[in-house]
Design a protein around this motif. Structure first.
Motif, mmCIF file in Angstrom:
data_model
loop_
_atom_site.group_PDB
_atom_site.id
_atom_site.type_symbol
_atom_site.label_atom_id
_atom_site.label_comp_id
_atom_site.label_asym_id
_atom_site.label_seq_id
_atom_site.Cartn_x
_atom_site.Cartn_y
_atom_site.Cartn_z
ATOM 1 N N MET A 1 0.827 -1.196 0.000
ATOM 2 C CA MET A 1 0.000 0.000 0.000
ATOM 3 C C MET A 1 0.871 1.259 0.000
ATOM 4 S SD MET A 1 -3.008 1.320 2.532
ATOM 5 C CE MET A 1 -4.297 0.251 1.999
ATOM 6 N N LYS A 2 2.096 1.172 0.570
ATOM 7 C CA LYS A 2 2.959 2.349 0.608
ATOM 8 C C LYS A 2 3.277 2.859 -0.793
ATOM 9 C CE LYS A 2 5.207 1.581 5.002
ATOM 10 N NZ LYS A 2 6.473 1.371 5.695
ATOM 11 N N ILE A 5 0.268 4.822 -2.015
ATOM 12 C CA ILE A 5 0.186 6.126 -1.344
ATOM 13 C C ILE A 5 1.184 7.082 -1.996
ATOM 14 C CG2 ILE A 5 0.565 7.384 0.814
ATOM 15 C CD1 ILE A 5 -0.338 4.834 2.295
ATOM 16 N N THR A 21 -6.766 9.689 1.167
ATOM 17 C CA THR A 21 -7.546 8.639 1.834
ATOM 18 C C THR A 21 -8.758 8.244 1.008
ATOM 19 O OG1 THR A 21 -6.851 9.462 3.998
ATOM 20 C CG2 THR A 21 -8.790 8.052 3.959
ATOM 21 N N PHE A 32 -9.846 -2.869 3.466
ATOM 22 C CA PHE A 32 -9.450 -2.161 4.682
ATOM 23 C C PHE A 32 -10.498 -1.122 5.066
ATOM 24 C CE2 PHE A 32 -5.391 -3.083 2.437
ATOM 25 C CZ PHE A 32 -4.849 -3.975 3.373
ATOM 26 N N PHE A 36 -8.152 2.775 8.910
ATOM 27 C CA PHE A 36 -6.850 2.130 8.698
ATOM 28 C C PHE A 36 -6.096 2.842 7.575
ATOM 29 C CE2 PHE A 36 -4.297 -0.962 6.337
ATOM 30 C CZ PHE A 36 -3.440 -1.408 7.333
ATOM 31 N N ILE A 37 -6.797 3.087 6.475
ATOM 32 C CA ILE A 37 -6.181 3.765 5.331
ATOM 33 C C ILE A 37 -5.752 5.183 5.706
ATOM 34 C CG2 ILE A 37 -6.604 4.644 2.996
ATOM 35 C CD1 ILE A 37 -8.524 2.249 2.616
ATOM 36 N N ASN A 39 -4.917 6.339 8.670
ATOM 37 C CA ASN A 39 -3.740 6.280 9.532
ATOM 38 C C ASN A 39 -2.471 5.971 8.737
ATOM 39 O OD1 ASN A 39 -5.119 6.927 11.858
ATOM 40 N ND2 ASN A 39 -5.553 4.806 12.377
ATOM 41 N N LYS A 40 -2.570 5.072 7.760
ATOM 42 C CA LYS A 40 -1.413 4.747 6.913
ATOM 43 C C LYS A 40 -0.963 5.986 6.127
ATOM 44 C CE LYS A 40 -0.563 0.319 7.375
ATOM 45 N NZ LYS A 40 0.690 -0.125 7.943
ATOM 46 N N VAL A 41 -1.945 6.703 5.532
ATOM 47 C CA VAL A 41 -1.622 7.908 4.765
ATOM 48 C C VAL A 41 -1.009 8.959 5.682
ATOM 49 C CG1 VAL A 41 -2.599 9.821 3.435
ATOM 50 C CG2 VAL A 41 -3.369 7.488 2.997
ATOM 51 N N ASN A 43 0.604 8.610 8.538
ATOM 52 C CA ASN A 43 1.957 8.222 8.940
ATOM 53 C C ASN A 43 2.949 8.418 7.801
ATOM 54 O OD1 ASN A 43 0.993 7.530 11.454
ATOM 55 N ND2 ASN A 43 0.789 5.360 10.979
ATOM 56 N N PHE A 44 2.563 8.049 6.594
ATOM 57 C CA PHE A 44 3.434 8.177 5.431
ATOM 58 C C PHE A 44 3.738 9.641 5.147
ATOM 59 C CE2 PHE A 44 4.593 8.010 0.937
ATOM 60 C CZ PHE A 44 5.456 6.922 0.916
#
Length: 188
Positions: A1-2, A5, A21, A32, A36-37, A39-41, A43-44
């Motif tokens: 997923m990274k 993104i 997102t 997902f 969750f998505i 939070n991943k975005v 953090n990235f």
């Protein structure tokens, strides 16, 4: 997923976390949850800001991020819109269809339009009797005062009385107050 993104960020010169997102949620929403998505975005993006690859424009709420490496050349002021309610510049989330900066401003505008429409409907209804007012601007006679008292006793509205007497709605209201006949009458 990274990787996805990163691709989504590279496609844009300016973006918000919610923009990325939404795009990824449309692709991965069945797998997902949105949180969750998001939070991943987030953090990235924080990592990229920390490395100096992205700039934060904190004067906007939520903040807008700038990607200097993007090939897009449109300046930010061309992408911003002005909210007609509060006058604040904002970054439209859904493109041209966004007119207001927030749900709060949208609701304010909607309420204002609804109130204006209601006032217009009431004015048109109330003053439709005024078009037929042959006695507009003339003195009230004792016989009209007597008829006014009888019509009020019958619980007629000001509009109905105005039509019957050939007067305007406001003149009927004024006369009712002047004669002290206010108790128990409907104004509609």
């Amino acid at each position: 997923m990274k990787e996805r993104i990163y691709e989504a960020i590279l496609e844009r010169k300016y973006f918000r976390i919610s923009d990325i997102t939404e795009e990824l949620w449309n692709e991965y929403g069945e797998i997902f949850p949105r949180s969750f998505i998001r939070n991943k975005v987030r953090n990235f993006v924080e990592v990229m800001v920390g490395q100096g690859l992205l700039k934060v424009l904190p004067e906007y709420d939520p903040p807008i991020f700038e990607n200097p490496a993007s090939g897009e050349t449109k300046p930010l002021n061309e992408l911003l819109k002005k909210c007609p309610v509060c006058g604040k510049d904002f970054f439209p989330r859904r493109g041209k269809q966004d007119k207001y900066c927030s749900r709060k401003c949208y609701e304010k505008a909607k309420t204002k339009r609804r109130k204006a429409d209601t006032r217009k409907r009431v004015r048109n209804y109330m003053h439709s009797a005024d078009e037929k007012a042959e006695r507009r601007g003339k003195q009230w006679t004792p016989s009209e005062d007597q008829l006014l008292r009888k019509l009020i006793e019958k619980k007629m509205t000001h509009r109905e009385i105005a039509e019957k007497l050939g007067r305007t709605v406001y003149s009927v209201r004024w006369r009712v107050q002047k004669l002290g006949l206010i108790g128990g009458i409907k104004h509609g």
